[in-house]
Design a protein around this motif. Structure first.
Motif, PDB file in Angstrom:
ATOM      1  N   PRO A  69       0.827  -1.221   0.000  1.00  0.00           N
ATOM      2  CA  PRO A  69       0.000   0.000   0.000  1.00  0.00           C
ATOM      3  C   PRO A  69       0.858   1.266   0.000  1.00  0.00           C
ATOM      4  O   PRO A  69       1.857   1.349   0.721  1.00  0.00           O
ATOM      5  CB  PRO A  69      -0.799  -0.112   1.302  1.00  0.00           C
ATOM      6  CG  PRO A  69      -0.750  -1.556   1.663  1.00  0.00           C
ATOM      7  CD  PRO A  69       0.564  -2.068   1.174  1.00  0.00           C
ATOM      8  N   PHE A  70       0.474   2.229  -0.833  1.00  0.00           N
ATOM      9  CA  PHE A  70       1.175   3.507  -0.925  1.00  0.00           C
ATOM     10  C   PHE A  70       0.195   4.616  -0.567  1.00  0.00           C
ATOM     11  O   PHE A  70      -0.841   4.779  -1.207  1.00  0.00           O
ATOM     12  CB  PHE A  70       1.725   3.703  -2.339  1.00  0.00           C
ATOM     13  CG  PHE A  70       2.550   4.947  -2.499  1.00  0.00           C
ATOM     14  CD1 PHE A  70       3.827   5.022  -1.971  1.00  0.00           C
ATOM     15  CD2 PHE A  70       2.045   6.052  -3.179  1.00  0.00           C
ATOM     16  CE1 PHE A  70       4.604   6.167  -2.122  1.00  0.00           C
ATOM     17  CE2 PHE A  70       2.809   7.201  -3.334  1.00  0.00           C
ATOM     18  CZ  PHE A  70       4.088   7.252  -2.804  1.00  0.00           C
ATOM     19  N   ILE A  81      -5.808   3.291   9.647  1.00  0.00           N
ATOM     20  CA  ILE A  81      -5.939   3.058   8.214  1.00  0.00           C
ATOM     21  C   ILE A  81      -5.319   1.715   7.858  1.00  0.00           C
ATOM     22  O   ILE A  81      -4.420   1.224   8.544  1.00  0.00           O
ATOM     23  CB  ILE A  81      -5.296   4.175   7.365  1.00  0.00           C
ATOM     24  CG1 ILE A  81      -3.822   4.378   7.734  1.00  0.00           C
ATOM     25  CG2 ILE A  81      -6.068   5.470   7.494  1.00  0.00           C
ATOM     26  CD1 ILE A  81      -3.101   5.375   6.829  1.00  0.00           C
ATOM     27  N   ASP A  82      -5.822   1.126   6.764  1.00  0.00           N
ATOM     28  CA  ASP A  82      -5.306  -0.156   6.302  1.00  0.00           C
ATOM     29  C   ASP A  82      -5.173  -0.118   4.780  1.00  0.00           C
ATOM     30  O   ASP A  82      -5.119   0.969   4.182  1.00  0.00           O
ATOM     31  CB  ASP A  82      -6.192  -1.313   6.771  1.00  0.00           C
ATOM     32  CG  ASP A  82      -7.650  -1.141   6.343  1.00  0.00           C
ATOM     33  OD1 ASP A  82      -7.913  -0.393   5.363  1.00  0.00           O
ATOM     34  OD2 ASP A  82      -8.537  -1.752   6.964  1.00  0.00           O
ATOM     35  N   ASP A  83      -5.145  -1.278   4.168  1.00  0.00           N
ATOM     36  CA  ASP A  83      -4.954  -1.377   2.726  1.00  0.00           C
ATOM     37  C   ASP A  83      -6.000  -0.581   1.939  1.00  0.00           C
ATOM     38  O   ASP A  83      -5.711  -0.062   0.856  1.00  0.00           O
ATOM     39  CB  ASP A  83      -4.998  -2.858   2.319  1.00  0.00           C
ATOM     40  CG  ASP A  83      -4.629  -3.070   0.870  1.00  0.00           C
ATOM     41  OD1 ASP A  83      -5.537  -3.168   0.036  1.00  0.00           O
ATOM     42  OD2 ASP A  83      -3.422  -3.129   0.575  1.00  0.00           O
ATOM     43  N   LYS A 123      -2.489   0.015  10.344  1.00  0.00           N
ATOM     44  CA  LYS A 123      -2.704  -1.347  10.851  1.00  0.00           C
ATOM     45  C   LYS A 123      -1.783  -2.365  10.191  1.00  0.00           C
ATOM     46  O   LYS A 123      -1.581  -3.453  10.738  1.00  0.00           O
ATOM     47  CB  LYS A 123      -4.164  -1.758  10.608  1.00  0.00           C
ATOM     48  CG  LYS A 123      -5.169  -1.059  11.503  1.00  0.00           C
ATOM     49  CD  LYS A 123      -6.555  -1.654  11.279  1.00  0.00           C
ATOM     50  CE  LYS A 123      -7.553  -1.152  12.295  1.00  0.00           C
ATOM     51  NZ  LYS A 123      -8.895  -1.779  12.109  1.00  0.00           N
ATOM     52  N   ILE A 124      -1.278  -2.018   8.997  1.00  0.00           N
ATOM     53  CA  ILE A 124      -0.414  -2.921   8.247  1.00  0.00           C
ATOM     54  C   ILE A 124       0.791  -2.136   7.737  1.00  0.00           C
ATOM     55  O   ILE A 124       0.741  -0.908   7.667  1.00  0.00           O
ATOM     56  CB  ILE A 124      -1.158  -3.570   7.056  1.00  0.00           C
ATOM     57  CG1 ILE A 124      -1.688  -2.483   6.102  1.00  0.00           C
ATOM     58  CG2 ILE A 124      -2.301  -4.461   7.547  1.00  0.00           C
ATOM     59  CD1 ILE A 124      -2.295  -3.019   4.832  1.00  0.00           C
ATOM     60  N   PRO A 125       1.887  -2.820   7.359  1.00  0.00           N
ATOM     61  CA  PRO A 125       3.024  -2.096   6.783  1.00  0.00           C
ATOM     62  C   PRO A 125       2.609  -1.386   5.494  1.00  0.00           C
ATOM     63  O   PRO A 125       1.834  -1.915   4.703  1.00  0.00           O
ATOM     64  CB  PRO A 125       4.042  -3.216   6.498  1.00  0.00           C
ATOM     65  CG  PRO A 125       3.670  -4.320   7.431  1.00  0.00           C
ATOM     66  CD  PRO A 125       2.176  -4.265   7.528  1.00  0.00           C
ATOM     67  N   MET A 126       3.138  -0.182   5.276  1.00  0.00           N
ATOM     68  CA  MET A 126       2.808   0.584   4.082  1.00  0.00           C
ATOM     69  C   MET A 126       3.884   1.615   3.809  1.00  0.00           C
ATOM     70  O   MET A 126       4.735   1.888   4.672  1.00  0.00           O
ATOM     71  CB  MET A 126       1.441   1.249   4.209  1.00  0.00           C
ATOM     72  CG  MET A 126       1.253   2.097   5.431  1.00  0.00           C
ATOM     73  SD  MET A 126      -0.439   2.827   5.564  1.00  0.00           S
ATOM     74  CE  MET A 126      -1.520   1.409   5.494  1.00  0.00           C
ATOM     75  N   CYS A 127       3.850   2.191   2.621  1.00  0.00           N
ATOM     76  CA  CYS A 127       4.771   3.261   2.242  1.00  0.00           C
ATOM     77  C   CYS A 127       3.998   4.568   2.097  1.00  0.00           C
ATOM     78  O   CYS A 127       2.779   4.569   1.924  1.00  0.00           O
ATOM     79  CB  CYS A 127       5.468   2.921   0.932  1.00  0.00           C
ATOM     80  SG  CYS A 127       6.582   1.505   1.027  1.00  0.00           S
TER      81      CYS A 127
END
Length: 206
Positions: A69-70, A81-83, A123-127
């Protein structure tokens, strides 16, 4: 309860519950900009590590055909926030070839241009792009959601400090300089429990 100046019924719901959350914060912790309750305070920059983002080159279409996710600033504001908040998904190769960084889950993602001061917990890894700074490795004396709502109190101030010829923003150093109170963690958790219950009520109303 009707909110003066509200638009749609859903906007009125959001405005009403947001008002409850802000009122509860001030009731428990006072005006943190003036530290009206005399809490021990720390600069935000002392409470974690910070990483800025970057945007992969659009000349490489393959960079935008990944699964990571970007995030850009319009996604910021919700507590979490999430995907689903991502406008694009990028590849590992994109990360290797630009200034963006993979931000671990459970960080505080903060806008420094456009939606200045708006923040969310991922909530998840993202850039992220270059208009965002992410705060990680946060001091254990702080609940992450409490810290997010402290930053919410500074949004009008941060917005007033924007500079720039075209797209205006603030520096990371200015963001790091804001003072954050240190109430007991139990009181922080009590406030966070209230916020989460209000969020549930908002969802039911919608």
């Amino acid at each position: 309860m009707a909110i003066k100046g509200s638009g749609s019924p859903m906007e009125a719901v959001d405005e009403y519950f947001d008002m409850l959350i802000k009122s509860r914060f001030i009731e428990m912790f006072g005006d943190i900009k003036t530290n009206s309750k005399g809490w021990k305070c720390h600069k935000l920059g002392e409470l974690g590590s910070f990483k800025t983002g970057g945007t992969p080159s659009s000349k490489h279409e393959e960079y935008y055909q990944g699964t990571i996710p970007f995030i850009s600033t319009p996604a910021l504001g919700p507590n979490y926030i999430d995907d689903s908040a991502a406008k694009y998904h990028i590849s590992k190769e994109a990360i290797e070839n630009c200034a963006t960084t993979l931000i671990p889950a459970g960080s505080l993602i903060i806008g420094t241009r456009i939606n200045v001061g708006q923040s969310s917990i991922n909530k998840i890894p993202m850039c992220t792009n270059q208009d965002i700074v992410s705060m990680m490795d946060i001091d254990k004396k702080y609940d992450l959601l409490f810290l997010k709502h402290c930053l919410n109190q500074y949004i009008p101030y941060l917005d007033s400090q924007k500079k720039g010829a075209t797209i205006k923003g603030i520096t990371v150093e200015l963001l790091k300089s804001v003072m954050i109170p240190e109430p007991p963690i139990d009181e922080q958790k009590q406030y966070v429990d209230f916020v989460e219950q209000v969020d549930k009520s908002k969802a039911v109303c919608k």
